[in-house]
Scaffold this motif. Structure first.
Motif, PDB file in Angstrom:
ATOM      1  N   THR A 216      42.245  56.326  39.904  1.00  0.00           N
ATOM      2  CA  THR A 216      42.359  57.173  41.100  1.00  0.00           C
ATOM      3  C   THR A 216      41.772  56.470  42.317  1.00  0.00           C
ATOM      4  OG1 THR A 216      42.220  59.158  39.736  1.00  0.00           O
ATOM      5  CG2 THR A 216      41.773  59.402  42.092  1.00  0.00           C
ATOM      6  N   GLN A 217      40.615  55.846  42.153  1.00  0.00           N
ATOM      7  CA  GLN A 217      39.983  55.138  43.275  1.00  0.00           C
ATOM      8  C   GLN A 217      40.823  53.937  43.698  1.00  0.00           C
ATOM      9  OE1 GLN A 217      35.918  54.173  42.423  1.00  0.00           O
ATOM     10  NE2 GLN A 217      35.392  56.255  41.783  1.00  0.00           N
ATOM     11  N   CYS A 218      41.353  53.199  42.737  1.00  0.00           N
ATOM     12  CA  CYS A 218      42.187  52.038  43.080  1.00  0.00           C
ATOM     13  C   CYS A 218      43.437  52.483  43.829  1.00  0.00           C
ATOM     14  CB  CYS A 218      42.568  51.274  41.820  1.00  0.00           C
ATOM     15  SG  CYS A 218      41.160  50.459  41.017  1.00  0.00           S
ATOM     16  N   GLN A 219      44.085  53.554  43.341  1.00  0.00           N
ATOM     17  CA  GLN A 219      45.291  54.037  44.005  1.00  0.00           C
ATOM     18  C   GLN A 219      44.982  54.496  45.431  1.00  0.00           C
ATOM     19  OE1 GLN A 219      48.612  54.148  42.596  1.00  0.00           O
ATOM     20  NE2 GLN A 219      48.895  54.250  44.810  1.00  0.00           N
ATOM     21  N   LYS A 220      43.840  55.170  45.574  1.00  0.00           N
ATOM     22  CA  LYS A 220      43.459  55.632  46.920  1.00  0.00           C
ATOM     23  C   LYS A 220      43.270  54.450  47.868  1.00  0.00           C
ATOM     24  CE  LYS A 220      40.095  58.518  49.362  1.00  0.00           C
ATOM     25  NZ  LYS A 220      39.907  57.535  50.435  1.00  0.00           N
TER      26      LYS A 220
ATOM     27  N   ASP B 212      43.107  47.257  33.898  1.00  0.00           N
ATOM     28  CA  ASP B 212      43.928  47.724  32.779  1.00  0.00           C
ATOM     29  C   ASP B 212      45.130  48.540  33.237  1.00  0.00           C
ATOM     30  OD1 ASP B 212      42.151  46.555  30.993  1.00  0.00           O
ATOM     31  OD2 ASP B 212      40.870  48.342  30.966  1.00  0.00           O
ATOM     32  N   ALA B 213      45.265  48.775  34.508  1.00  0.00           N
ATOM     33  CA  ALA B 213      46.327  49.647  35.005  1.00  0.00           C
ATOM     34  C   ALA B 213      47.569  48.839  35.352  1.00  0.00           C
ATOM     35  CB  ALA B 213      45.846  50.418  36.226  1.00  0.00           C
ATOM     36  N   LEU B 214      48.750  49.436  35.035  1.00  0.00           N
ATOM     37  CA  LEU B 214      50.001  48.836  35.472  1.00  0.00           C
ATOM     38  C   LEU B 214      50.150  48.983  36.984  1.00  0.00           C
ATOM     39  CD1 LEU B 214      52.518  50.095  32.746  1.00  0.00           C
ATOM     40  CD2 LEU B 214      51.549  47.791  32.989  1.00  0.00           C
TER      41      LEU B 214
ATOM     42  N   ILE C 159      52.716  44.047  36.036  1.00  0.00           N
ATOM     43  CA  ILE C 159      53.535  44.351  37.209  1.00  0.00           C
ATOM     44  C   ILE C 159      54.911  44.839  36.760  1.00  0.00           C
ATOM     45  CG2 ILE C 159      54.507  43.430  39.341  1.00  0.00           C
ATOM     46  CD1 ILE C 159      52.334  41.271  39.260  1.00  0.00           C
ATOM     47  N   VAL C 160      55.328  45.985  37.309  1.00  0.00           N
ATOM     48  CA  VAL C 160      56.615  46.604  36.993  1.00  0.00           C
ATOM     49  C   VAL C 160      57.387  46.773  38.289  1.00  0.00           C
ATOM     50  CG1 VAL C 160      57.777  48.621  36.014  1.00  0.00           C
ATOM     51  CG2 VAL C 160      55.621  47.812  35.029  1.00  0.00           C
ATOM     52  N   THR C 161      58.690  46.445  38.290  1.00  0.00           N
ATOM     53  CA  THR C 161      59.499  46.570  39.516  1.00  0.00           C
ATOM     54  C   THR C 161      60.638  47.555  39.355  1.00  0.00           C
ATOM     55  OG1 THR C 161      60.877  44.683  38.854  1.00  0.00           O
ATOM     56  CG2 THR C 161      58.942  44.232  40.240  1.00  0.00           C
TER      57      THR C 161
ATOM     58  N   PRO D  84      56.329  54.594  36.075  1.00  0.00           N
ATOM     59  CA  PRO D  84      55.380  54.498  34.970  1.00  0.00           C
ATOM     60  C   PRO D  84      53.976  54.863  35.437  1.00  0.00           C
ATOM     61  CG  PRO D  84      56.773  52.527  35.138  1.00  0.00           C
ATOM     62  CD  PRO D  84      57.003  53.330  36.372  1.00  0.00           C
ATOM     63  N   ALA D  85      53.177  55.260  34.449  1.00  0.00           N
ATOM     64  CA  ALA D  85      51.791  55.606  34.780  1.00  0.00           C
ATOM     65  C   ALA D  85      51.050  54.354  35.233  1.00  0.00           C
ATOM     66  CB  ALA D  85      51.122  56.215  33.555  1.00  0.00           C
ATOM     67  N   GLY D  86      50.021  54.522  36.052  1.00  0.00           N
ATOM     68  CA  GLY D  86      49.218  53.400  36.549  1.00  0.00           C
ATOM     69  C   GLY D  86      49.170  53.418  38.071  1.00  0.00           C
ATOM     70  N   LEU D  87      49.169  52.234  38.713  1.00  0.00           N
ATOM     71  CA  LEU D  87      49.088  52.122  40.162  1.00  0.00           C
ATOM     72  C   LEU D  87      50.479  51.958  40.743  1.00  0.00           C
ATOM     73  CD1 LEU D  87      46.050  49.665  40.410  1.00  0.00           C
ATOM     74  CD2 LEU D  87      46.026  52.176  40.344  1.00  0.00           C
TER      75      LEU D  87
END
Length: 699
Positions: free
Chosen positions: A591-595, A635-637, A673-675, A691-694
């Protein structure tokens, strides 16, 4: 029945009764004797004495003017009915030689000091002083000392006479020493001065003589004197100093204007400069008047004014030359002699390494004097060459002064330059002393000129060497300092800095200056783009040398920045790179990284080439900080999605891959990394589930 053996028991009561009778019967007697004694002393003119009583015994006290007075008081009091004994405790007043008295007036204050012969005299003098002028504050009356030695005559009368004279002056002094008195002060006006002179020539107080009359006539300021030539002679007006100056003055007039009839309207007054110097100044002024038919000369204090019309150039040159021979202690403040006419009317003020040079013409002597004052004030201690002459045919004196003095005030901010005028046009040119001075001059020249003059301007920024410029980025934002060569390019740099630093504060303390190396603005832009990639750093230019230091967000950025700067900097620039790697901050919470990523993308956007998928150099800083935020959650996508309406699926996919490659080089593992979803958005299809993650959405 009588008990004669107990008679002694009533004695105490009888003693108390007798004591009470004596006590209550004695007090009225003492009071009555005291009152009668006081009335007696007043009646015989000896109120200086006072008697107190102990029963019928008198105690006499006080200070007597003479031994005869003491004897008289004792005898008279001893004969008073009811008095048994007189104890004389009186003393003689001290004798004063000389017997002095003074009254000093200072505006609404009057001070009395000295000696008086009696309390009666003191009372009468105080009454006279209080009536002298309403509202005058009296002091010293209680301190007047009674003493022996008063001179013969009407002491009170002569003091009252002196107070009457003081009433006519705002400041003055009346002094008495034995039988001689003096009057000093200054008359407030000529009418009062005449009255005082008449008074001291009339009958004075009997038995007293006037030792000194030192009342000055009014002090006039300025001390004015003038001589004007008229068809039938010379008219003298104003004031003449105290003493015997009139005869010498009349001889000077006859010598300057031979055969002229003299009309003398001069009045004696105080306040003149020293007479000897004043007469020299008058002689100088009259010599100039002899060259000016219909002219006028005036002395005001220690200043001289010459007015008139020169009959020819020879007379004007002689008058102009005489300005340099003004008597010592005097100043020629106005030289209003109409000069010859010139066309075109030109003038100039040049500032060079050797000093200030004035050339051309000024419309009047006063205008030239004001210009000289402005030059001396603006260039204190700088050598001044005055070649300017007075001429007619130019602008109005006030407009000329306002415009030229304005130009001089700008010239004072130039290292070298000039102010040149021609009729109603003013030209200002030169190089500013420093950047602050250039900004001040530039702002001043942006508005209309005083006096309605037309302006021609060629003012340049200063030339600096070495040419230094710095971009410093830290936690407080970006600080820009040093010099820049072009205002337009500088404004563009500020706008780009705010965009590259994602809205961080920009503190600009730089200044405009010449001397920048070729392609300087382009080099600064390149350095700014790479500085945006650092967590903190500085790009400092020293002429064509760039020193780039700071901390980057991942190891590969060091060589990337080196390569980018080496390739993009103009060929004449050299690079000195000193970069370290900033410590990685682990958020540990998606959550902090996404913010953090959302906040970065809200403040800036990722740009590409106009028709391709190449990432714009200006977006490297944003992507470096996005990569640093993503590395905080290892660890986040990281899902990359390109939402560019109208873009083909192929272009959207290519751009997503370009971002993916950039993040991979920035230290994000490729398997994170997902595109997916890029093509769907490009075709306008509904959003695919991410997908879940960032999430990194490129718009």
């Amino acid at each position: 029945m009588c008990r004669w053996r107990s008679w002694w028991k009533g004695l105490p009561a009888l003693v108390l009764l007798l004591a009470a009778a004596l006590h209550f019967g004695r007090a009225p007697i003492e009071t009555e004797l005291t009152d009668r004694a006081d009335r007696l002393l007043v009646a015989i003119g000896e109120s200086w004495a006072h008697a107190s009583f102990d029963g019928r015994d008198a105690v006499l006290e006080g200070e007597a003017l003479s031994e005869d007075a003491r004897v008289k008081v004792r005898a008279e009091l001893g004969q008073l009915f009811g008095v048994r004994l007189v104890e004389d405790r009186t003393t003689l007043l001290p004798e004063r030689r000389p017997f002095t008295f003074a009254a000093i007036r200072d505006g609404n204050k009057l001070k009395l000091e000295g000696y008086v012969p009696s309390a009666y005299a003191r009372k009468r003098i105080i009454e006279a002083a209080e009536k002298m002028t309403p509202g005058v504050a009296l002091s010293g009356a209680k301190e007047l000392v009674r003493a022996r030695g008063v001179p013969a005559g009407d002491f009170i009368g002569v003091v009252s006479f002196g107070l009457d004279q003081l009433a006519k002056m705002q400041r003055g002094r009346f002094t008495l020493s034995d039988d001689a008195f003096s009057i000093e002060g200054r008359a407030p006006d000529f009418t009062t001065y005449d009255e005082l002179e008449v008074t001291v020539r009339s009958e004075l107080p009997v038995d007293f003589k006037l030792a000194r009359f030192a009342v000055l006539p009014p002090a006039v300021s300025p001390f004015m004197w003038s001589a004007a030539r008229e068809p039938d002679g010379v008219v003298l007006d104003g004031y003449i100093p105290l003493g015997d100056a009139r005869r010498a003055l009349l001889d000077m007039v006859r010598a300057a204007v031979p055969g002229a009839a003299i009309s003398d309207r001069l009045r004696l007054a105080d306040g003149a400069p020293p007479t000897e110097g004043w007469l020299k100044a008058v002689s100088f002024a009259l010599s100039q008047l002899g060259r000016l038919p219909g002219g006028k000369v005036t002395l005001s204090g220690t200043t001289i004014i010459i007015e008139g019309v020169a009959p020819d150039f020879a007379a004007y040159d002689a008058l102009a030359g005489a300005r340099r021979a003004v008597p010592e202690g005097y100043t020629l403040t106005r030289f209003a002699v109409e000069p010859p006419t010139v066309a075109p009317f030109v003038w100039g003020v040049q500032r060079t390494g050797s000093g200030i040079r004035l050339t051309g013409y000024a419309p009047s002597e006063d205008a030239k004097r004001l210009l000289l004052d402005a030059v001396r004030a603006g260039f204190p201690g700088v050598p001044l060459s005055d070649e300017i002459r007075i001429a007619a045919g130019g602008p109005a004196a006030e407009a000329w002064v306002n415009a030229t003095v304005f130009g001089v005030s700008q010239l004072a901010k130039l290292r070298a330059g000039s102010v040149r005028g021609k009729d109603a046009t003013l030209a200002i040119s030169g190089e500013a002393v420093d950047s602050a001075a250039f900004a001040t001059v530039d702002a001043a020249l942006a508005g209309p000129l005083p006096g309605g003059f037309t302006l021609n301007r060629d003012v340049r920024p200063p030339v600096v060497s070495p040419y230094v410029f710095s971009l410093r980025k830290d936690g407080q934002g970006l600080t820009i300092s040093g010099f820049y060569p072009d205002a337009q390019a500088h404004a563009a740099l500020l706008a780009e800095a705010k965009a590259l630093l994602l809205g961080a504060p920009v503190n600009d303390v730089s200044a405009l200056a010449q001397g920048a190396p070729a392609s300087f603005s382009a080099a600064v832009t390149v350095a700014l783009q790479e500085l945006a990639r650092t967590s903190a750093g500085e790009a400092r230019f020293d002429d064509s040398k760039l020193r780039f230091t700071g901390t980057v967000l991942y190891p590969a950025a060091i060589e990337q920045i080196r390569a980018n700067l080496t390739q993009a900097l103009p060929k004449s620039f050299t690079l000195d790179l000193g970069l370290d790697i900033a410590a990685q901050i682990m958020a540990g919470d998606n959550t902090q990284c996404q913010k953090a990523i959302d906040d970065l993308l809200a403040r800036g956007s990722i740009g590409f080439s106009a028709v391709g998928d190449a990432i714009a150099p200006a977006s490297r800083g944003l992507l470096d900080h996005v990569a640093a935020a993503a590395r905080g959650c290892p660890d986040a996508l990281v899902t990359i999605r390109v939402e560019v309406p109208g873009a083909t699926p192929t272009l959207a996919g290519a751009r997503a891959r370009a971002v993916s490659d950039y993040l991979a080089h920035a230290g994000i593992a490729a398997d994170r990394i997902v595109t997916d979803g890029a093509a769907a958005m490009a075709q306008g299809q509904p959003d695919a589930a991410l997908p879940a993650g960032l999430q990194l959405i490129v718009r």
